[in-house]
Design a protein around this motif. Sequence first.
Motif, PDB file in Angstrom:
ATOM      1  N   LEU A  92      -3.598  56.285 -26.713  1.00 28.84           N
ATOM      2  CA  LEU A  92      -4.444  55.843 -27.536  1.00 28.84           C
ATOM      3  C   LEU A  92      -5.495  54.405 -25.975  1.00 28.84           C
ATOM      4  N   VAL A  93      -4.711  53.513 -25.435  1.00 34.53           N
ATOM      5  CA  VAL A  93      -5.757  53.257 -24.667  1.00 34.53           C
ATOM      6  C   VAL A  93      -6.536  53.900 -24.160  1.00 34.53           C
ATOM      7  N   ASN A  94      -6.190  54.927 -23.247  1.00 30.45           N
ATOM      8  CA  ASN A  94      -7.382  55.258 -22.399  1.00 30.45           C
ATOM      9  C   ASN A  94      -8.719  56.136 -23.173  1.00 30.45           C
ATOM     10  N   ALA A  95      -7.984  56.709 -24.267  1.00 32.67           N
ATOM     11  CA  ALA A  95      -8.836  57.223 -25.338  1.00 32.67           C
ATOM     12  C   ALA A  95      -9.831  56.673 -25.289  1.00 32.67           C
ATOM     13  N   LEU A  96      -9.842  55.095 -25.849  1.00 34.91           N
ATOM     14  CA  LEU A  96     -10.756  54.390 -26.412  1.00 34.91           C
ATOM     15  C   LEU A  96     -11.773  53.978 -25.461  1.00 34.91           C
ATOM     16  N   LEU A  97     -10.859  53.582 -24.303  1.00 37.74           N
ATOM     17  CA  LEU A  97     -11.092  53.487 -23.191  1.00 37.74           C
ATOM     18  C   LEU A  97     -12.888  54.417 -22.937  1.00 37.74           C
ATOM     19  N   HIS A  98     -12.941  55.646 -23.078  1.00 34.68           N
ATOM     20  CA  HIS A  98     -13.655  56.136 -22.891  1.00 34.68           C
ATOM     21  C   HIS A  98     -14.861  56.664 -24.068  1.00 34.68           C
ATOM     22  N   HIS A  99     -14.235  56.615 -25.020  1.00 36.48           N
ATOM     23  CA  HIS A  99     -14.380  56.344 -26.540  1.00 36.48           C
ATOM     24  C   HIS A  99     -15.806  55.234 -26.523  1.00 36.48           C
ATOM     25  N   CYS A 100     -15.567  54.343 -26.531  1.00 42.70           N
ATOM     26  CA  CYS A 100     -16.069  53.154 -26.515  1.00 42.70           C
ATOM     27  C   CYS A 100     -16.970  52.316 -24.930  1.00 42.70           C
ATOM     28  N   LYS A 101     -17.014  53.365 -24.154  1.00 44.70           N
ATOM     29  CA  LYS A 101     -17.671  52.623 -23.077  1.00 44.70           C
ATOM     30  C   LYS A 101     -18.598  52.111 -23.106  1.00 44.70           C
ATOM     31  N   GLY A 102     -18.969  51.149 -22.530  1.00 47.59           N
ATOM     32  CA  GLY A 102     -20.348  50.162 -22.688  1.00 47.59           C
ATOM     33  C   GLY A 102     -20.581  49.419 -24.043  1.00 47.59           C
ATOM     34  N   GLU A 103     -18.873  49.129 -25.042  1.00 49.19           N
ATOM     35  CA  GLU A 103     -19.414  48.523 -25.553  1.00 49.19           C
ATOM     36  C   GLU A 103     -18.493  47.688 -26.108  1.00 49.19           C
ATOM     37  N   LEU A 104     -17.815  47.185 -24.995  1.00 50.32           N
ATOM     38  CA  LEU A 104     -16.202  46.173 -25.216  1.00 50.32           C
ATOM     39  C   LEU A 104     -16.913  45.078 -24.664  1.00 50.32           C
ATOM     40  N   GLY A 114     -14.737  42.598 -24.571  1.00 49.18           N
ATOM     41  CA  GLY A 114     -13.882  41.543 -23.297  1.00 49.18           C
ATOM     42  C   GLY A 114     -13.163  41.163 -24.367  1.00 49.18           C
ATOM     43  N   ILE A 115     -11.784  41.828 -25.015  1.00 51.51           N
ATOM     44  CA  ILE A 115     -10.632  40.401 -25.401  1.00 51.51           C
ATOM     45  C   ILE A 115     -10.023  40.041 -24.055  1.00 51.51           C
ATOM     46  N   GLY A 116     -10.179  38.804 -24.358  1.00 53.08           N
ATOM     47  CA  GLY A 116      -9.968  37.565 -24.038  1.00 53.08           C
ATOM     48  C   GLY A 116     -10.500  37.611 -21.502  1.00 53.08           C
ATOM     49  N   GLY A 117     -11.320  38.119 -21.769  1.00 55.12           N
ATOM     50  CA  GLY A 117     -12.145  38.330 -20.867  1.00 55.12           C
ATOM     51  C   GLY A 117     -11.869  40.286 -20.096  1.00 55.12           C
ATOM     52  N   VAL A 118     -11.200  40.650 -20.830  1.00 53.49           N
ATOM     53  CA  VAL A 118     -11.497  42.278 -19.696  1.00 53.49           C
ATOM     54  C   VAL A 118     -12.295  43.006 -20.854  1.00 53.49           C
ATOM     55  N   GLU A 119     -12.020  43.536 -20.173  1.00 48.07           N
ATOM     56  CA  GLU A 119     -12.767  45.087 -21.803  1.00 48.07           C
ATOM     57  C   GLU A 119     -11.398  45.889 -21.382  1.00 48.07           C
ATOM     58  N   ARG A 120     -11.284  45.930 -22.349  1.00 49.15           N
ATOM     59  CA  ARG A 120      -9.898  46.580 -23.333  1.00 49.15           C
ATOM     60  C   ARG A 120     -10.231  46.320 -24.679  1.00 49.15           C
ATOM     61  N   PRO A 121     -10.391  47.256 -25.263  1.00 50.71           N
ATOM     62  CA  PRO A 121      -9.761  47.282 -26.349  1.00 50.71           C
ATOM     63  C   PRO A 121      -8.684  46.612 -27.533  1.00 50.71           C
ATOM     64  N   GLY A 122      -8.536  45.407 -28.359  1.00 50.04           N
ATOM     65  CA  GLY A 122      -7.385  44.716 -29.451  1.00 50.04           C
ATOM     66  C   GLY A 122      -6.567  45.474 -30.127  1.00 50.04           C
ATOM     67  N   ILE A 123      -5.366  46.111 -29.454  1.00 51.95           N
ATOM     68  CA  ILE A 123      -4.642  46.970 -30.140  1.00 51.95           C
ATOM     69  C   ILE A 123      -3.368  45.365 -30.743  1.00 51.95           C
ATOM     70  N   VAL A 124      -4.073  45.427 -32.013  1.00 44.30           N
ATOM     71  CA  VAL A 124      -2.976  44.513 -33.100  1.00 44.30           C
ATOM     72  C   VAL A 124      -2.017  44.366 -33.702  1.00 44.30           C
ATOM     73  N   HIS A 125      -1.703  45.787 -33.852  1.00 44.03           N
ATOM     74  CA  HIS A 125      -0.972  46.419 -34.598  1.00 44.03           C
ATOM     75  C   HIS A 125      -0.319  48.089 -33.600  1.00 44.03           C
ATOM     76  N   ARG A 126       1.118  48.210 -34.139  1.00 43.55           N
ATOM     77  CA  ARG A 126       1.137  49.593 -33.625  1.00 43.55           C
ATOM     78  C   ARG A 126       1.858  50.401 -34.178  1.00 43.55           C
ATOM     79  N   ILE A 127       1.670  52.289 -34.033  1.00 43.25           N
ATOM     80  CA  ILE A 127       2.926  53.009 -34.994  1.00 43.25           C
ATOM     81  C   ILE A 127       3.806  53.608 -33.616  1.00 43.25           C
ATOM     82  N   ASP A 128       4.818  53.996 -33.972  1.00 45.80           N
ATOM     83  CA  ASP A 128       4.834  55.150 -32.834  1.00 45.80           C
ATOM     84  C   ASP A 128       4.891  56.037 -32.144  1.00 45.80           C
ATOM     85  N   LYS A 129       4.706  56.189 -30.696  1.00 44.60           N
ATOM     86  CA  LYS A 129       4.347  57.577 -30.409  1.00 44.60           C
ATOM     87  C   LYS A 129       4.665  58.891 -31.528  1.00 44.60           C
TER      88      LYS A 129
END
Length: 335
Positions: free
Chosen positions: A112-124, A126-141
């Motif tokens: 999902l992170v790989n997919a979100l980095l593409h989907h949100c390209k240029g819109e992040l 940054g979380i903690g100074g890094v361009e990445r989506p902020g995952i707060v909770h998870r569900i199993d694979k």
Amino acid sequence: MSKLTATATPADNGTRLDRFLSEQFPDLSRSRAKALVKEGAVTAGGALADDPKAAVRPGITYEIDMPPPVPATPEPEDIPLDVLFEDEHLILVNKPAGMAVHPAPGSWQGTLVNALLHHCKGELPGIGGVERPGIVHRIDKNTTGVLAVAKTEAAHAGLSALFKTHDIERTYLAITRGAPRPLVGTVDMRIARSTSDRKKMAVIRDEESEDGRHAVTHYRALETFGELDKGTGLPAAALMECRLETGRTHQIRVHMAHIGAPLIGDPTYGKHRGIKAYGAGEAFIEATTLARQFDRQALHAASLGFVHPVTGDDVFAEAPLPEDMAALLTALRRM
């Protein structure tokens, strides 16, 4: 997988485990040591040590099974996403079965992170100074359904606070082997990593023990199907609605198995993949065959609701039941 080993001295007596490990291994931060302990990667004298606050004892050898390092920067991948809600701060998606949330050993790509980095390209920003989506909770694979992700620092902090205070409305649907008794109730039992299998979680049965983390699941049977055995009146399977107060690892799977209704298809907490049922005929054979062949835990994160941490608006998203669970339900209803 490499191993780090250290034996505690009298000077280390009483030191918190995570602090001791970070002091023994300079390249290991205390937060990283704490995470490794919680992940079940640490043993003390050969026994699992999963409490970061545990006091170190002199003469005991502590060992860390260090997992392979995760690549520093996941690569964006053009993977289609089922977006349920999105604004400049948040995105809620309907995660399919088979997609891991984070890159990890065995799943470096296609997450999902790989997919979100593409989907949100240029819109992040940054979380903690890094361009990445902020995952707060998870569900199993292999669990499907709604997942909320922050796109900004403010949204990430706000969502984290909401989950910490349990101000999130989360509803799951599960198809179980058998049904709990009573059909409506609450499981309020702590959960910790299993002492016999590090990949599993387990209910803490000892009321006086301080191990594990508080976990509460409210459940009710929406439908029941078939009969376990002739004349018993006990259901062979059920469609359960589960509402979470807490969000522990494998919480629904562990709690439902503990009360005698493991999820159909669960390879970890269900002793049998299918169902035991009394009956005959084509519809019965179809239902029991589908249940036996179901190749993942029958669990779906159906809805997620909360107050938007930035705008203050109500946010609510629902994800339709995935095709495999819908087909299983249709067959069970005909049984």
